[in-house]
Design a protein around this motif. Structure first.
Motif, PDB file in Angstrom:
ATOM      1  N   ASP A 204       0.798  -1.223   0.000  1.00 47.76           N
ATOM      2  CA  ASP A 204       0.000   0.000   0.000  1.00 47.76           C
ATOM      3  C   ASP A 204       0.836   1.280   0.000  1.00 47.76           C
ATOM      4  O   ASP A 204       0.314   2.368  -0.165  1.00 47.76           O
ATOM      5  CB  ASP A 204      -0.960  -0.002   1.193  1.00 47.76           C
ATOM      6  CG  ASP A 204      -2.092  -0.997   0.982  1.00 47.76           C
ATOM      7  OD1 ASP A 204      -2.600  -1.061  -0.148  1.00 47.76           O
ATOM      8  OD2 ASP A 204      -2.453  -1.717   1.936  1.00 47.76           O
TER       9      ASP A 204
ATOM     10  N   LEU B 125       2.566   4.190  -3.834  1.00 48.48           N
ATOM     11  CA  LEU B 125       1.588   5.106  -4.408  1.00 48.48           C
ATOM     12  C   LEU B 125       1.868   5.441  -5.873  1.00 48.48           C
ATOM     13  O   LEU B 125       1.025   5.987  -6.559  1.00 48.48           O
ATOM     14  CB  LEU B 125       1.543   6.389  -3.588  1.00 48.48           C
ATOM     15  CG  LEU B 125       1.006   6.207  -2.177  1.00 48.48           C
ATOM     16  CD1 LEU B 125       0.989   7.522  -1.429  1.00 48.48           C
ATOM     17  CD2 LEU B 125      -0.391   5.619  -2.200  1.00 48.48           C
TER      18      LEU B 125
ATOM     19  N   ASP C  18       0.403   2.243 -10.723  1.00 52.43           N
ATOM     20  CA  ASP C  18      -0.921   2.546 -11.255  1.00 52.43           C
ATOM     21  C   ASP C  18      -2.011   1.669 -10.675  1.00 52.43           C
ATOM     22  O   ASP C  18      -3.119   2.121 -10.423  1.00 52.43           O
ATOM     23  CB  ASP C  18      -0.929   2.406 -12.780  1.00 52.43           C
ATOM     24  CG  ASP C  18      -0.251   3.590 -13.434  1.00 52.43           C
ATOM     25  OD1 ASP C  18      -0.337   4.689 -12.845  1.00 52.43           O
ATOM     26  OD2 ASP C  18       0.362   3.429 -14.497  1.00 52.43           O
TER      27      ASP C  18
ATOM     28  N   LEU D 106      -2.763   2.604  -7.072  1.00 51.28           N
ATOM     29  CA  LEU D 106      -3.468   3.876  -7.092  1.00 51.28           C
ATOM     30  C   LEU D 106      -4.934   3.696  -7.478  1.00 51.28           C
ATOM     31  O   LEU D 106      -5.843   4.248  -6.866  1.00 51.28           O
ATOM     32  CB  LEU D 106      -2.788   4.794  -8.103  1.00 51.28           C
ATOM     33  CG  LEU D 106      -2.725   6.269  -7.773  1.00 51.28           C
ATOM     34  CD1 LEU D 106      -2.065   6.494  -6.433  1.00 51.28           C
ATOM     35  CD2 LEU D 106      -1.951   7.004  -8.858  1.00 51.28           C
TER      36      LEU D 106
ATOM     37  N   ASP E 286      -6.799   2.138  -4.689  1.00 50.94           N
ATOM     38  CA  ASP E 286      -7.111   3.143  -3.678  1.00 50.94           C
ATOM     39  C   ASP E 286      -8.349   3.943  -4.047  1.00 50.94           C
ATOM     40  O   ASP E 286      -9.192   4.239  -3.224  1.00 50.94           O
ATOM     41  CB  ASP E 286      -5.939   4.132  -3.564  1.00 50.94           C
ATOM     42  CG  ASP E 286      -5.105   3.845  -2.334  1.00 50.94           C
ATOM     43  OD1 ASP E 286      -5.461   2.909  -1.604  1.00 50.94           O
ATOM     44  OD2 ASP E 286      -4.113   4.553  -2.114  1.00 50.94           O
TER      45      ASP E 286
ATOM     46  N   GLN F 231     -11.883   3.999  -2.160  1.00 54.07           N
ATOM     47  CA  GLN F 231     -12.351   5.266  -1.638  1.00 54.07           C
ATOM     48  C   GLN F 231     -13.808   5.529  -2.038  1.00 54.07           C
ATOM     49  O   GLN F 231     -14.622   5.973  -1.238  1.00 54.07           O
ATOM     50  CB  GLN F 231     -11.446   6.377  -2.174  1.00 54.07           C
ATOM     51  CG  GLN F 231     -11.623   7.697  -1.499  1.00 54.07           C
ATOM     52  CD  GLN F 231     -11.456   7.560   0.004  1.00 54.07           C
ATOM     53  OE1 GLN F 231     -10.483   7.014   0.497  1.00 54.07           O
ATOM     54  NE2 GLN F 231     -12.452   8.011   0.760  1.00 54.07           N
TER      55      GLN F 231
ATOM     56  N   HIS G 112     -20.341   5.430   3.700  1.00 50.54           N
ATOM     57  CA  HIS G 112     -20.469   6.419   4.771  1.00 50.54           C
ATOM     58  C   HIS G 112     -21.650   7.354   4.516  1.00 50.54           C
ATOM     59  O   HIS G 112     -22.415   7.677   5.408  1.00 50.54           O
ATOM     60  CB  HIS G 112     -19.185   7.223   4.903  1.00 50.54           C
ATOM     61  CG  HIS G 112     -19.228   8.233   6.006  1.00 50.54           C
ATOM     62  ND1 HIS G 112     -19.191   7.879   7.325  1.00 50.54           N
ATOM     63  CD2 HIS G 112     -19.355   9.575   5.982  1.00 50.54           C
ATOM     64  CE1 HIS G 112     -19.276   8.970   8.073  1.00 50.54           C
ATOM     65  NE2 HIS G 112     -19.382  10.016   7.273  1.00 50.54           N
TER      66      HIS G 112
ATOM     67  N   MET H  80     -24.344   6.747   2.778  1.00 53.29           N
ATOM     68  CA  MET H  80     -25.633   6.082   2.918  1.00 53.29           C
ATOM     69  C   MET H  80     -26.000   5.800   4.380  1.00 53.29           C
ATOM     70  O   MET H  80     -27.163   5.688   4.710  1.00 53.29           O
ATOM     71  CB  MET H  80     -25.668   4.775   2.127  1.00 53.29           C
ATOM     72  CG  MET H  80     -25.714   4.925   0.617  1.00 53.29           C
ATOM     73  SD  MET H  80     -26.854   6.172  -0.021  1.00 53.29           S
ATOM     74  CE  MET H  80     -28.394   5.544   0.529  1.00 53.29           C
TER      75      MET H  80
END
Lengths: 244, 432
Positions: free
Chosen positions: A103, A106, A109, A112, A115, A119, A126, A128
């Protein structure tokens, strides 16, 4: 291109990962059955879901990479983004090579991309948790319909099982025809196909009160519909009591 | 009067209270009870002004004995008045909560009869909710200045957050607009709450089951633009409150011209840009390691309209720049305009694996619009205008960075963020 096609389940996907290590033909892409479109150039390999193999991969991710990575893999899988299985595959390749440091990469590709999808899923979940609306229907059941972009109702269940522990409730994903049902003891996830149940008189009163409150709390001099829509996208409005 | 009319009046009267946060508390549900607090805070809706709705924000009553010029509820204003009973509030809270409309209750009140009577009513209501309704969700209650310390203390034991509104930034302002309120009387309950929080935290370290006291901390609010006070004074006040009383938040509320009074300025729009700048500076104080004196001084007591406080500071301190992103410490990175907590942390993570290139910065999501003027990447300076204060200032301001409407949005979005949480990173980025 070699394409691995799995049945759409998480176990099926993990089996595909297992096969990718033991099959000589490595996949260029991994897709769920529903997303697979046959054509003349690509060569599909159909993966048969195998619990022993998927369990091995599950444990492997947890032990050789990290619990966090496992969580991430599951979230990205639930995103139901078409390229998600392929992204996870590349992420896991790197992960099994370098372990829990994956992780930190960064600049990679795939890491990333991982991630980013993660997200999106986490933030919709969150969001909902706040935007879900229960209605009191017959049999003292609190019923909440929604149609999220990602398949998140399983991720939301624990939150409501703790919070609304003394009421029976159901969260119904109308897009995927599945529901989480809580019966005061535990929750289960189940396929379901039913129209919205009718609401009673008491329910109507509280919906009125909530709508009234919603109107009264806004400061007219500071009206700002753009900001409102950015925080609360219009596609969710059809399920919101105050916006109906 | 039926409950619908009461709600209309008493929600309308509460809307100028800015705080909406429901974060910072870890209260758990109890067996057979309802509700818990989410440490990140959860927004449940957004009203037409774009502010988030997290708590049921209502006044117990809008009958008031005071006559503060800026306030809609002042005794001399002829508006419809109403009062809730504790039971009505409890029923409303529980029923809204069960439908997931809200995260909890934010209860405030105008001063009915006297401060003690009002505080007693508030205490009675929250106790009813906690004990009879077994409600374990988030509760934020106003501490009424002038109320008995024992009442405030008892309230603190059942709620998650308390706040005392400081109302106006200076004593002179209070004298002019709220003659019945004294600064000392406003400060006193803050000190009391702060001492209790510290003491109870200490007790809980020894006895795990000792009762908690305002676990989400205390906050305050002040009105900007109703008096002559400049930004420097306001910022110094906030800094003082953070340092002395360990406040979780100071909220700034742009003065909305709702009443005409000879002592009030006549303006047509609320000064939202000014409010926005104050919030930006407030963030710099709390998360970026800045002091108020670095940002403003007597010679320049107000924030620049065109530049955000950090850009403005950087342009006045060109000798500290440009910084090399591959070498600079976290604290130094934080001071670069355009780089926030999230970007700084990502830079630090990424450079552990390999040196960061300019394109790499973009890739990991660092916004370079402002940052590019103040950094070097592997020794190279990438801005197209050269490292000169005048030129940079020009390119940062020539196209106004923010149109008034847009500024309005950004500023409001601060209000909508889940407010306070021990994990600094998630507060700023609003992520989990």
């Amino acid at each position: 291109m070699v394409i691995y096609v799995f049945d759409g389940s998480f176990e099926g996907f993990l089996t595909a990962i297992y096969e990718s290590y033991y099959n000589k033909e490595k996949p260029d892409k991994i897709v769920a059955m529903d997303d697979y479109v046959e054509n003349l150039i690509d060569r599909p390999i159909f993966i048969e879901t195998d619990e022993i193999k998927s369990d091995k991969v599950y444990a492997g991710i947890k032990n050789k990479i990290s619990t966090n990575a496992l969580k991430k893999v599951y979230h990205v899988f639930l995103s139901e983004v078409m390229e998600a299985p392929t992204v996870i595959y590349h992420y896991l390749r790197l992960g099994f090579k370098i372990g829990n440091k994956v992780d930190l990469n960064l600049m990679d590709d795939w890491v990333l991309r991982m991630d980013k999808i993660n997200q999106q899923v986490a933030s919709e979940k969150h969001r909902m948790l706040g935007l879900l609306r229960f209605q009191l229907v017959e049999n003292d059941l609190y019923y909440a319909p929604l149609a999220p972009d990602h398949n998140i109702i399983a991720l939301m269940a624990n939150h409501f099982a703790q919070r609304m522990s003394d009421q029976k409730w159901m969260i119904h994903d109308t897009k995927r025809c599945i529901a989480v049902v809580y019966d005061l003891k535990e929750w289960i996830i189940t396929p379901i196909d039913l129209p919205a149940p009718p609401v009673g008189k008491e329910e109507y009163l509280y919906q009125q009160l909530w709508k009234e409150y919603y109107q009264s709390i806004a400061i007219k001099e500071r009206r700002n519909p753009r900001l409102q829509k950015r925080c609360m996208p219009v596609r969710y409005w059809s399920f919101l009591t105050e916006k109906k | 009067m039926d409950i619908l009319d009461k709600l209309k009046i008493l929600a309308d009267a509460a809307k100028y209270d800015v705080s909406c946060s429901s974060s910072g508390s870890e209260r758990k549900n109890k067996a057979g009870g309802i509700g818990n607090a989410a440490v990140s805070g959860i927004c449940h809706s957004w009203s037409d002004d774009g502010r988030c709705i997290s708590l049921l924000k209502i006044l117990m009553t809008n009958y008031c004995v005071y006559d503060c010029a800026y306030c809609v509820n002042r005794v001399s204003n002829s508006i419809p008045r109403a009062a809730f009973t504790p039971k009505e509030i409890a029923e409303l809270t529980i029923n809204f909560y069960r439908r997931n409309y809200i995260e909890g209750l934010f209860l405030s009140a105008a001063i009915m009869k006297n401060p003690n009577h009002t505080m007693e009513l508030l205490l009675k209501t929250v106790t009813l909710l906690r004990e009879n309704y077994n409600f374990n969700g988030y509760i934020h209650v106003k501490a009424i200045p002038g109320a008995d310390g024992r009442l405030i203390e008892a309230t603190g034991e059942v709620v998650d957050r308390m706040s005392v509104n400081i109302e106006l930034p200076s004593d002179e302002g209070l004298k002019l607009l709220a003659p019945e309120k004294k600064k000392e009387a406003l400060i006193k309950p803050m000190g009391l709450i702060d001492r209790q929080i510290i003491q109870r935290k200490e007790e809980r370290r020894i006895f795990r089951n000792a009762p908690s006291f305002v676990p989400a901390g205390q906050s305050t609010q002040l009105i900007v633009g109703a008096t002559q006070d400049h930004d420097y004074r306001i910022l110094k006040l906030s800094e003082g409150l953070y340092n002395r009383f360990h406040l979780k938040r100071v909220y700034y509320s742009a003065y909305v011209p709702i009443v005409n009074h000879p002592n009030l300025p006549s303006i047509t729009n609320p000064p939202t840009l000014r409010e926005h700048r104050l919030y930006q500076a407030d963030w710099l104080l709390r998360f970026y390691g800045f002091d108020a004196d670095e940002l403003l001084d007597e010679a320049q007591p107000n924030f620049d309209q065109l530049l955000d406080p950090k850009c403005d500071w950087a342009l006045r301190n060109m000798k500290l720049f440009p910084v090399e992103v591959n070498k600079a410490e976290y604290e130094t990175l934080l001071r670069v305009p355009g780089i926030g907590v999230k970007s700084a942390l990502r830079i630090i993570t990424a450079r552990k694996m390999a040196p960061i290139t300019y394109d790499g910065l973009k890739k990991i999501g660092v916004v370079l619009k402002r940052a590019k003027y103040f950094i070097t990447c592997q020794g190279k300076y990438y801005s197209d205008v050269g490292f000169r204060e005048k030129l940079i200032r020009l390119s940062l301001t020539e196209k106004p960075l923010k149109e008034p409407t847009e500024t309005n949005e950004i500023q409001l979005s601060f209000l909508t963020m889940p407010a306070i949480r021990e994990n600094v990173n998630s507060i700023i980025t609003g992520e989990l």
